[in-house]
Motif scaffolding. Structure first.
Motif, mmCIF file in Angstrom:
data_model
loop_
_atom_site.group_PDB
_atom_site.id
_atom_site.type_symbol
_atom_site.label_atom_id
_atom_site.label_comp_id
_atom_site.label_asym_id
_atom_site.label_seq_id
_atom_site.Cartn_x
_atom_site.Cartn_y
_atom_site.Cartn_z
ATOM 1 N N MET A 219 0.836 -1.186 0.000
ATOM 2 C CA MET A 219 0.000 0.000 0.000
ATOM 3 C C MET A 219 0.877 1.244 0.000
ATOM 4 O O MET A 219 1.946 1.267 0.591
ATOM 5 N N THR A 220 0.369 2.252 -0.667
ATOM 6 C CA THR A 220 1.044 3.540 -0.758
ATOM 7 C C THR A 220 0.041 4.610 -0.363
ATOM 8 O O THR A 220 -1.095 4.604 -0.856
ATOM 9 N N THR A 221 0.425 5.507 0.511
ATOM 10 C CA THR A 221 -0.479 6.569 0.944
ATOM 11 C C THR A 221 -0.458 7.700 -0.073
ATOM 12 O O THR A 221 0.608 8.205 -0.426
ATOM 13 N N ILE A 222 -1.662 8.060 -0.557
ATOM 14 C CA ILE A 222 -1.817 9.200 -1.456
ATOM 15 C C ILE A 222 -2.907 10.096 -0.873
ATOM 16 O O ILE A 222 -3.648 9.672 0.025
ATOM 17 N N ALA A 223 -3.007 11.308 -1.381
ATOM 18 C CA ALA A 223 -4.037 12.228 -0.895
ATOM 19 C C ALA A 223 -4.668 12.964 -2.070
ATOM 20 O O ALA A 223 -3.973 13.356 -3.014
ATOM 21 N N PHE A 224 -5.962 13.123 -1.993
ATOM 22 C CA PHE A 224 -6.698 13.987 -2.907
ATOM 23 C C PHE A 224 -7.150 15.192 -2.100
ATOM 24 O O PHE A 224 -7.597 15.048 -0.961
ATOM 25 N N ILE A 225 -7.044 16.371 -2.702
ATOM 26 C CA ILE A 225 -7.532 17.601 -2.075
ATOM 27 C C ILE A 225 -8.711 18.085 -2.909
ATOM 28 O O ILE A 225 -8.559 18.395 -4.097
ATOM 29 N N ALA A 226 -9.888 18.120 -2.300
ATOM 30 C CA ALA A 226 -11.093 18.598 -2.974
ATOM 31 C C ALA A 226 -11.032 20.115 -3.096
ATOM 32 O O ALA A 226 -10.292 20.780 -2.348
ATOM 33 N N PRO A 227 -11.808 20.681 -4.014
ATOM 34 C CA PRO A 227 -11.797 22.142 -4.173
ATOM 35 C C PRO A 227 -12.122 22.922 -2.903
ATOM 36 O O PRO A 227 -11.632 24.034 -2.719
ATOM 37 N N ASP A 228 -12.896 22.327 -1.998
ATOM 38 C CA ASP A 228 -13.226 23.020 -0.747
ATOM 39 C C ASP A 228 -12.132 22.871 0.307
ATOM 40 O O ASP A 228 -12.263 23.341 1.431
ATOM 41 N N GLY A 229 -11.031 22.198 -0.052
ATOM 42 C CA GLY A 229 -9.916 22.016 0.861
ATOM 43 C C GLY A 229 -9.944 20.727 1.654
ATOM 44 O O GLY A 229 -8.980 20.407 2.349
ATOM 45 N N THR A 230 -11.023 19.972 1.549
ATOM 46 C CA THR A 230 -11.099 18.691 2.261
ATOM 47 C C THR A 230 -10.042 17.747 1.716
ATOM 48 O O THR A 230 -9.895 17.586 0.507
ATOM 49 N N ARG A 231 -9.311 17.133 2.624
ATOM 50 C CA ARG A 231 -8.243 16.205 2.257
ATOM 51 C C ARG A 231 -8.730 14.771 2.444
ATOM 52 O O ARG A 231 -9.294 14.434 3.494
ATOM 53 N N TYR A 232 -8.491 13.950 1.444
ATOM 54 C CA TYR A 232 -8.838 12.534 1.483
ATOM 55 C C TYR A 232 -7.538 11.743 1.451
ATOM 56 O O TYR A 232 -6.915 11.601 0.409
ATOM 57 N N ASP A 233 -7.107 11.249 2.613
ATOM 58 C CA ASP A 233 -5.915 10.418 2.694
ATOM 59 C C ASP A 233 -6.324 8.972 2.442
ATOM 60 O O ASP A 233 -7.258 8.462 3.080
ATOM 61 N N ILE A 234 -5.634 8.328 1.522
ATOM 62 C CA ILE A 234 -6.028 6.997 1.067
ATOM 63 C C ILE A 234 -4.817 6.077 1.086
ATOM 64 O O ILE A 234 -3.747 6.435 0.589
ATOM 65 N N ASP A 235 -4.994 4.893 1.646
ATOM 66 C CA ASP A 235 -4.001 3.828 1.520
ATOM 67 C C ASP A 235 -4.352 3.073 0.248
ATOM 68 O O ASP A 235 -5.320 2.307 0.210
ATOM 69 N N ALA A 236 -3.590 3.325 -0.808
ATOM 70 C CA ALA A 236 -3.904 2.804 -2.128
ATOM 71 C C ALA A 236 -3.079 1.560 -2.446
ATOM 72 O O ALA A 236 -1.861 1.565 -2.250
ATOM 73 N N PRO A 237 -3.733 0.523 -2.950
ATOM 74 C CA PRO A 237 -2.975 -0.669 -3.354
ATOM 75 C C PRO A 237 -2.026 -0.334 -4.506
ATOM 76 O O PRO A 237 -2.395 0.382 -5.439
ATOM 77 N N ASN A 238 -0.812 -0.853 -4.436
ATOM 78 C CA ASN A 238 0.132 -0.651 -5.523
ATOM 79 C C ASN A 238 -0.410 -1.295 -6.800
ATOM 80 O O ASN A 238 -1.084 -2.313 -6.762
ATOM 81 N N ASN A 239 -0.137 -0.636 -7.912
ATOM 82 C CA ASN A 239 -0.563 -1.008 -9.253
ATOM 83 C C ASN A 239 -2.028 -0.688 -9.540
ATOM 84 O O ASN A 239 -2.509 -0.947 -10.628
ATOM 85 N N SER A 240 -2.754 -0.122 -8.591
ATOM 86 C CA SER A 240 -4.100 0.385 -8.882
ATOM 87 C C SER A 240 -3.928 1.786 -9.456
ATOM 88 O O SER A 240 -2.842 2.354 -9.427
ATOM 89 N N SER A 241 -5.006 2.345 -9.984
ATOM 90 C CA SER A 241 -4.904 3.721 -10.485
ATOM 91 C C SER A 241 -5.365 4.692 -9.401
ATOM 92 O O SER A 241 -6.152 4.341 -8.518
ATOM 93 N N ALA A 242 -4.875 5.912 -9.498
ATOM 94 C CA ALA A 242 -5.326 6.946 -8.564
ATOM 95 C C ALA A 242 -6.839 7.125 -8.689
ATOM 96 O O ALA A 242 -7.531 7.289 -7.691
ATOM 97 N N MET A 243 -7.361 7.072 -9.914
ATOM 98 C CA MET A 243 -8.794 7.225 -10.140
ATOM 99 C C MET A 243 -9.605 6.144 -9.422
ATOM 100 O O MET A 243 -10.611 6.441 -8.783
ATOM 101 N N GLU A 244 -9.168 4.899 -9.512
ATOM 102 C CA GLU A 244 -9.878 3.806 -8.834
ATOM 103 C C GLU A 244 -9.984 4.080 -7.341
ATOM 104 O O GLU A 244 -11.024 3.837 -6.725
ATOM 105 N N ASN A 245 -8.921 4.595 -6.773
ATOM 106 C CA ASN A 245 -8.919 4.890 -5.346
ATOM 107 C C ASN A 245 -9.814 6.074 -5.017
ATOM 108 O O ASN A 245 -10.499 6.075 -3.995
ATOM 109 N N ALA A 246 -9.855 7.071 -5.879
ATOM 110 C CA ALA A 246 -10.742 8.218 -5.667
ATOM 111 C C ALA A 246 -12.204 7.772 -5.690
ATOM 112 O O ALA A 246 -13.001 8.181 -4.836
ATOM 113 N N ILE A 247 -12.552 6.925 -6.636
ATOM 114 C CA ILE A 247 -13.930 6.425 -6.734
ATOM 115 C C ILE A 247 -14.272 5.597 -5.497
ATOM 116 O O ILE A 247 -15.341 5.753 -4.901
ATOM 117 N N ARG A 248 -13.369 4.737 -5.105
ATOM 118 C CA ARG A 248 -13.594 3.856 -3.944
ATOM 119 C C ARG A 248 -13.810 4.659 -2.664
ATOM 120 O O ARG A 248 -14.516 4.229 -1.756
#
Length: 106
Positions: free
Chosen positions: A1-30
């Motif tokens: 797992m690799t930790t990534i973060a998405f920042i929404a336009p309102d500033g909300t941060r989504y910290d995600i433990d993402a499986p390696n070899n998955s796409s960033a998009m798949e993790n955002a949807i999940r």
């Protein structure tokens, strides 16, 4: 797992433990990241997963292929750090990757 973060336009941060070899998009949807719609399901046929890659990580990603560049022509507010999150594969050296969702996309 690799930790990534998405920042929404309102500033909300989504910290995600993402499986390696998955796409960033798949993790955002999940994790219900707002503004990442992924209408094409990750086939690089739309621009509804457009993100801005944090400058510290731009050079760690391979340059976008022609198909991704073509799809970015349909995105709003494209910048040099723009990418489609469906084309970003998660790997250990991307630990801490930060992706911002464009305001006009949310």
């Amino acid at each position: 797992m690799t930790t990534i973060a998405f920042i929404a336009p309102d500033g909300t941060r989504y910290d995600i433990d993402a499986p390696n070899n998955s796409s960033a998009m798949e993790n955002a949807i999940r994790h219900d990241v707002p503004g990442i719609d992924a209408d094409c399901g990750g086939s690089c046929a739309c621009a509804t997963c457009h993100v801005y890659v944090d400058s510290a990580y731009v050079s760690r990603l391979a340059a976008p292929e022609a198909m991704e560049e073509d799809m970015l022509d349909f995105a709003l507010d494209v910048r040099p750090e723009s990418r489609l999150s469906c084309q970003i594969r998660i790997r250990p050296d991307l630990e801490g990757l930060v992706l911002r969702v464009p305001e006009r996309q949310a």
